[in-house]
Design a protein around this motif. Structure first.
Motif, PDB file in Angstrom:
ATOM      1  N   SER A 123     -19.642 -44.298  92.315  1.00 36.99           N
ATOM      2  CA  SER A 123     -19.511 -44.588  93.740  1.00 36.99           C
ATOM      3  C   SER A 123     -20.869 -44.615  94.430  1.00 36.99           C
ATOM      4  CB  SER A 123     -18.590 -43.554  94.392  1.00 36.99           C
ATOM      5  OG  SER A 123     -18.430 -43.814  95.763  1.00 36.99           O
ATOM      6  N   ASP A 124     -21.773 -43.712  94.063  1.00 34.99           N
ATOM      7  CA  ASP A 124     -23.093 -43.674  94.695  1.00 34.99           C
ATOM      8  C   ASP A 124     -23.922 -44.910  94.373  1.00 34.99           C
ATOM      9  OD1 ASP A 124     -22.505 -41.291  95.855  1.00 34.99           O
ATOM     10  OD2 ASP A 124     -23.580 -40.046  94.395  1.00 34.99           O
ATOM     11  N   GLN A 125     -23.695 -45.514  93.224  1.00 36.65           N
ATOM     12  CA  GLN A 125     -24.427 -46.720  92.856  1.00 36.65           C
ATOM     13  C   GLN A 125     -23.903 -47.962  93.579  1.00 36.65           C
ATOM     14  OE1 GLN A 125     -24.743 -47.263  88.622  1.00 36.65           O
ATOM     15  NE2 GLN A 125     -25.253 -45.118  88.254  1.00 36.65           N
ATOM     16  N   GLY A 126     -22.851 -47.800  94.396  1.00 36.91           N
ATOM     17  CA  GLY A 126     -22.331 -48.916  95.181  1.00 36.91           C
ATOM     18  C   GLY A 126     -21.275 -49.735  94.493  1.00 36.91           C
ATOM     19  N   PHE A 127     -20.750 -49.267  93.365  1.00 38.74           N
ATOM     20  CA  PHE A 127     -19.721 -50.024  92.652  1.00 38.74           C
ATOM     21  C   PHE A 127     -18.352 -49.734  93.264  1.00 38.74           C
ATOM     22  CE2 PHE A 127     -23.047 -49.603  89.405  1.00 38.74           C
ATOM     23  CZ  PHE A 127     -23.201 -50.926  89.060  1.00 38.74           C
ATOM     24  N   ASP A 128     -17.514 -50.740  93.266  1.00 37.73           N
ATOM     25  CA  ASP A 128     -16.150 -50.604  93.766  1.00 37.73           C
ATOM     26  C   ASP A 128     -15.321 -49.845  92.732  1.00 37.73           C
ATOM     27  OD1 ASP A 128     -13.784 -50.800  95.077  1.00 37.73           O
ATOM     28  OD2 ASP A 128     -13.510 -52.955  94.767  1.00 37.73           O
ATOM     29  N   LEU A 129     -14.681 -48.766  93.162  1.00 41.15           N
ATOM     30  CA  LEU A 129     -13.881 -47.969  92.235  1.00 41.15           C
ATOM     31  C   LEU A 129     -12.668 -48.746  91.724  1.00 41.15           C
ATOM     32  CD1 LEU A 129     -13.935 -44.417  93.874  1.00 41.15           C
ATOM     33  CD2 LEU A 129     -15.228 -45.244  91.910  1.00 41.15           C
ATOM     34  N   HIS A 130     -12.198 -49.698  92.515  1.00 40.49           N
ATOM     35  CA  HIS A 130     -11.092 -50.534  92.030  1.00 40.49           C
ATOM     36  C   HIS A 130     -11.533 -51.362  90.822  1.00 40.49           C
ATOM     37  CE1 HIS A 130      -7.585 -53.436  93.145  1.00 40.49           C
ATOM     38  NE2 HIS A 130      -7.340 -52.733  92.072  1.00 40.49           N
ATOM     39  N   SER A 144      -3.094 -48.402  84.798  1.00 39.84           N
ATOM     40  CA  SER A 144      -2.427 -49.570  85.378  1.00 39.84           C
ATOM     41  C   SER A 144      -1.711 -49.196  86.669  1.00 39.84           C
ATOM     42  CB  SER A 144      -1.442 -50.157  84.370  1.00 39.84           C
ATOM     43  OG  SER A 144      -2.106 -50.583  83.202  1.00 39.84           O
ATOM     44  N   GLN A 145      -1.067 -48.023  86.680  1.00 43.80           N
ATOM     45  CA  GLN A 145      -0.393 -47.584  87.899  1.00 43.80           C
ATOM     46  C   GLN A 145      -1.390 -47.331  89.021  1.00 43.80           C
ATOM     47  OE1 GLN A 145       2.884 -47.497  88.357  1.00 43.80           O
ATOM     48  NE2 GLN A 145       2.519 -46.936  90.494  1.00 43.80           N
ATOM     49  N   CYS A 146      -2.547 -46.786  88.673  1.00 46.78           N
ATOM     50  CA  CYS A 146      -3.596 -46.569  89.677  1.00 46.78           C
ATOM     51  C   CYS A 146      -4.108 -47.899  90.213  1.00 46.78           C
ATOM     52  CB  CYS A 146      -4.737 -45.755  89.057  1.00 46.78           C
ATOM     53  SG  CYS A 146      -6.127 -45.460  90.159  1.00 46.78           S
ATOM     54  N   ASP A 147      -4.270 -48.882  89.342  1.00 52.27           N
ATOM     55  CA  ASP A 147      -4.741 -50.196  89.775  1.00 52.27           C
ATOM     56  C   ASP A 147      -3.754 -50.852  90.737  1.00 52.27           C
ATOM     57  OD1 ASP A 147      -6.441 -52.466  89.762  1.00 52.27           O
ATOM     58  OD2 ASP A 147      -5.162 -53.434  88.283  1.00 52.27           O
ATOM     59  N   LEU A 148      -2.455 -50.680  90.471  1.00 52.34           N
ATOM     60  CA  LEU A 148      -1.442 -51.269  91.349  1.00 52.34           C
ATOM     61  C   LEU A 148      -1.395 -50.582  92.715  1.00 52.34           C
ATOM     62  CD1 LEU A 148       1.494 -51.770  88.813  1.00 52.34           C
ATOM     63  CD2 LEU A 148       0.072 -53.545  89.817  1.00 52.34           C
ATOM     64  N   SER A 149      -1.630 -49.271  92.732  1.00 54.75           N
ATOM     65  CA  SER A 149      -1.497 -48.504  93.974  1.00 54.75           C
ATOM     66  C   SER A 149      -2.796 -48.405  94.757  1.00 54.75           C
ATOM     67  CB  SER A 149      -0.984 -47.090  93.652  1.00 54.75           C
ATOM     68  OG  SER A 149       0.192 -47.131  92.888  1.00 54.75           O
ATOM     69  N   SER A 178      -4.321 -44.689 101.112  1.00 58.07           N
ATOM     70  CA  SER A 178      -5.194 -44.344 102.236  1.00 58.07           C
ATOM     71  C   SER A 178      -6.445 -43.618 101.776  1.00 58.07           C
ATOM     72  CB  SER A 178      -4.428 -43.461 103.230  1.00 58.07           C
ATOM     73  OG  SER A 178      -3.981 -42.271 102.598  1.00 58.07           O
ATOM     74  N   ASN A 179      -6.434 -43.079 100.561  1.00 67.69           N
ATOM     75  CA  ASN A 179      -7.600 -42.401  99.988  1.00 67.69           C
ATOM     76  C   ASN A 179      -7.781 -42.887  98.557  1.00 67.69           C
ATOM     77  OD1 ASN A 179      -9.681 -40.707  99.245  1.00 67.69           O
ATOM     78  ND2 ASN A 179      -8.707 -38.838 100.015  1.00 67.69           N
ATOM     79  N   PRO A 180      -8.374 -44.068  98.373  1.00 64.31           N
ATOM     80  CA  PRO A 180      -8.456 -44.644  97.016  1.00 64.31           C
ATOM     81  C   PRO A 180      -9.235 -43.775  96.040  1.00 64.31           C
ATOM     82  CG  PRO A 180      -8.957 -46.294  98.695  1.00 64.31           C
ATOM     83  CD  PRO A 180      -8.938 -44.971  99.384  1.00 64.31           C
ATOM     84  N   ARG A 181     -10.281 -43.118  96.506  1.00 64.11           N
ATOM     85  CA  ARG A 181     -11.071 -42.306  95.580  1.00 64.11           C
ATOM     86  C   ARG A 181     -10.241 -41.150  95.018  1.00 64.11           C
ATOM     87  NH1 ARG A 181     -17.249 -40.053  96.160  1.00 64.11           N
ATOM     88  NH2 ARG A 181     -17.130 -38.511  94.499  1.00 64.11           N
ATOM     89  N   LEU A 182      -9.455 -40.511  95.861  1.00 63.13           N
ATOM     90  CA  LEU A 182      -8.591 -39.437  95.381  1.00 63.13           C
ATOM     91  C   LEU A 182      -7.577 -39.967  94.377  1.00 63.13           C
ATOM     92  CD1 LEU A 182      -7.666 -36.501  95.562  1.00 63.13           C
ATOM     93  CD2 LEU A 182      -6.202 -37.157  97.483  1.00 63.13           C
ATOM     94  N   LEU A 183      -7.063 -41.163  94.609  1.00 65.87           N
ATOM     95  CA  LEU A 183      -6.117 -41.770  93.675  1.00 65.87           C
ATOM     96  C   LEU A 183      -6.761 -41.977  92.307  1.00 65.87           C
ATOM     97  CD1 LEU A 183      -3.267 -43.094  93.377  1.00 65.87           C
ATOM     98  CD2 LEU A 183      -4.358 -45.252  93.960  1.00 65.87           C
ATOM     99  N   VAL A 184      -8.010 -42.450  92.296  1.00 64.56           N
ATOM    100  CA  VAL A 184      -8.721 -42.663  91.032  1.00 64.56           C
ATOM    101  C   VAL A 184      -8.964 -41.335  90.324  1.00 64.56           C
ATOM    102  CG1 VAL A 184     -10.893 -43.468  90.032  1.00 64.56           C
ATOM    103  CG2 VAL A 184      -9.782 -44.804  91.828  1.00 64.56           C
TER     104      VAL A 184
END
Length: 659
Positions: free
Chosen positions: A263-270, A325-330, A335-341
């Motif tokens: 995340s600090d390097q600017g990459f999208d967690l998705h 895959s479930q994380c990618d779909l959700s 509302s908090n994508p980082r927590l989901l990852v």
């Protein structure tokens, strides 16, 4: 500076014949054969993703038609018309096109009309085009191209010969990029070209655009993988390899730090989650030689994938793919994508830690077959049953029998006459010797009972757990059964003591009642069996009202099973003594249905009432308790009239009608 205007690679290296089209041989060969044989449809539809060659093949086909039927030396440019339906999508544009179709070509035999992005036409334009497309003039050929075939009217699709263009493979794109790089005199690493092809996602035009961008960034130097990764914001493969290692080790701390670093390097967690899922898939494919060809990775990395695949199990990879895959779909809806990852990766790390612990618990090769290893004198004595030193005089000692460690001894109960003996009595029945040889010689042989009825007629209260302080009597060779190589230790259960101080063996499941014929149960009999005695932990008292509320909630649980739901929905539970719940049913069939879901009903009631002593008794009652159900107004009136005869006089007095 060169005065020649710059042309992008997508236009400069656009194919001019079918042989130069990349990755669409199933389409180009079919079209070439149709042109050569003259069996060409008058309406064709090219559909597929962007940048795969639809418009290019349409132009090549238009030129090939005129070359074959007009001649290569003729000027046939006036016979090819191209219409962009994205900007000319009205009815007037289509009417103007229809007016042009009426005129025959001045040179040659055919006029070819290419309509690009045909799905952008309006509904009225499609309807105006239908008749001409169905019955075009003999000299007209229509070639339609679209990226969204589902937006084209079915009536249009049914009038066209459809050609589906597929996404171009990574290897095909990489080879074409190598061809362009050699033509341009650019040195490029194979991994760099493969990264560009992967980023293009099957679109050759996109890959050429990315190639031009990275070439400008390189400023005439060597195009390296690091340069492409930096310019395109791609995560290195080493990041994914390290993530899988952390998940296998169950190292949640390292995973959290890696997510923070990405995340600090600017990459999208998705994008990171999607890339990690693709990486896990490639690791799964690397486990077998037959599936290695399905991997879309450079050849230089396949050895590394094989090495990591050897350290993982298919079960772990399947669970990881499911969670990622479930994380990618959700991700988009969270509302908090980082927590989901983080939750998804920690969940996968839990699978890896479980596998690591299971691997550590596996027995060594020396422990797998203890029967084959030499025994010391102490080992032989430890595998023998010895009589207790506290045996009183007059009691017969128990015979010492050499028992193999892989053999389970099933304990037979005491006869009914011995059940009421004092608890401190240590008398044990004699062990009957085996039929032939010693138990040691029999090894893991499983002795079958003489008959099926003999097996079913075993005592219902057979003691299957060794009581503390008691020796195990060996009753018969038929009681010896084989165990697996590494049996789990059985937990000791304290004996039950009756009111007179005697030991009572624990009850076990009996098949006698299961063989009882249905005819033996008459109306008014309780159809439930005496449940197995279990340790009671919760004894929260409850009332009849609480029971009825819990029963309604239990009925809702069975809504997905209509038959069961209809049976229990019209029953009312009655609370009796000792937390016993009685329900009445109309016939034996309903009782059988209840018997099939008894465990689920009891479990639900115990959970809702917080009482482990709840028991369920189903009683067949064919009497007044199951009164006839009334439906019509006349039936309801007659039912009430039986209870109150004055209703008839009340009805006549006020001249009431039944509704």
């Amino acid at each position: 500076m060169d005065a020649t205007p710059y042309i992008v690679s997508a236009r400069k290296y656009r194919p001019k014949d079918f042989e130069a089209v990349v990755g669409q041989s199933h389409v180009t060969e079919t079209l070439e054969h149709e042109v050569a044989s003259g069996h060409l449809a008058q309406a064709l539809l090219f559909t597929g993703p962007r940048g795969v060659g639809k418009t290019t093949c349409a132009r090549i086909l238009a030129r090939r038609i005129n070359e074959v039927h007009t001649g290569p030396d003729q000027d046939y440019s006036l016979n090819i018309f191209e219409l962009d339906a994205a900007s000319n999508n009205s009815v007037d544009d289509i009417r103007q096109l229809i007016d042009q179709v009426r005129f025959a070509p001045q040179v040659g035999r055919f006029k070819v009309y290419i309509i690009d992005e045909v799905h952008m036409l309006s509904q009225a334009a499609f309807n105006a085009f239908l008749k001409t497309l169905e019955e075009p003039p003999a000299h007209a050929i229509f070639i339609l191209a679209t990226t969204e075939k589902h937006k084209v009217l079915p009536t249009i699709l049914s009038r066209c010969q459809i050609f589906d263009f597929k996404r171009i493979g990574l290897q095909d794109i990489a080879h074409h990029l190598r061809f362009v790089a050699d033509k341009e005199g650019i040195q490029a690493e194979e991994e760099a070209l493969h990264a560009i092809a992967e980023k293009a996602d099957g679109a050759l035009r996109d890959s050429l655009s990315i190639f031009d961008r990275v070439t400008a960034f390189a400023q005439g130097g060597v195009m390296t993988y690091e340069m492409v990764r930096e310019n395109l914001q791609l995560l290195d493969h080493s990041v994914y390899f390290l993530s899988v290692q952390h998940m296998l080790a169950g190292d949640s701390t390292a995973l959290m730090l890696q997510i923070n670093d990405v995340s600090d390097q600017g990459f999208d967690l998705h994008r990171y989650i999607g890339g990690l899922a693709s990486h896990v898939r490639d690791v799964l494919l690397a486990k077998h030689d037959a599936t290695v060809a399905l991997m879309d990775v450079p050849d230089t990395l396949k050895a590394q994938y094989r090495e990591q695949a050897a350290a993982t199990s298919p079960g772990f990879l399947a669970q990881a793919l499911k969670a990622l895959s479930q994380c990618d779909l959700s991700y988009r809806a969270s509302s908090n994508p980082r927590l989901l990852v983080e939750i998804a990766l920690l969940e996968v790390a839990g699978y890896g830690q479980g596998e690591e612990l299971a691997e550590k618990k596996k027995p060594s090769s020396a422990e797998v077959s203890p029967a084959d290893s030499p025994k010391s004198p102490s080992d032989s004595t430890s595998n023998q049953f010895t009589p207790s030193d506290s045996n009183s005089e007059g009691q017969e000692p128990v015979k010492e029998v050499d028992i193999d460690p892989l053999v389970e001894v099933s304990v037979s109960p005491k006869p009914p006459s011995l059940v009421d003996e004092p608890a401190d009595s240590e008398s044990v029945p004699n062990a009957s010797p085996p039929a032939s040889g010693t138990l040691k010689e029999q090894g893991e042989r499983h002795v079958t009972p003489a008959s099926l009825a003999e097996a079913f007629d075993a005592p219902e209260d057979a003691a299957e757990v060794k009581m503390p302080g008691e020796a195990l009597p060996v009753t018969d060779a038929a009681s010896i059964q084989a165990l697996p190589a590494d049996p789990a230790p059985a937990a000791e259960v304290p004996p039950k003591v009756t009111s007179d101080g005697s030991r009572r063996p624990r009850s076990s499941f009996s098949l006698k009642a299961q063989l009882r014929p249905a005819s033996a149960i008459s109306s008014g009999d309780e159809v439930s069996e005496e449940p197995v005695e279990t340790e009671v932990k919760r004894l929260t008292p409850f009332s009849q009202n609480s029971l009825e509320t819990a029963w309604l909630d239990t009925v809702k649980i069975m809504e997905d099973r209509p038959v069961i739901h209809s049976v229990i929905a019209k029953t009312i539970p009655i609370l009796e003594d000792d937390f016993r719940v009685r329900i009445s049913v109309e016939n034996r069939v309903q009782a059988d249905y209840l018997e099939g879901v008894r465990d689920e009903l009891v479990g639900a009631l115990r959970s809702m009432l917080d009482n482990d002593a709840v028991r369920l008794l189903a009683v067949v009652e064919e009497g007044a308790s199951n009164a006839k159900i009334v439906y019509t107004p006349e039936e309801r009136f007659q039912f009430l009239l039986e209870k109150n005869p004055h209703l008839a006089e009340f009805r006549r007095e006020f001249k009431l009608d039944l509704e």
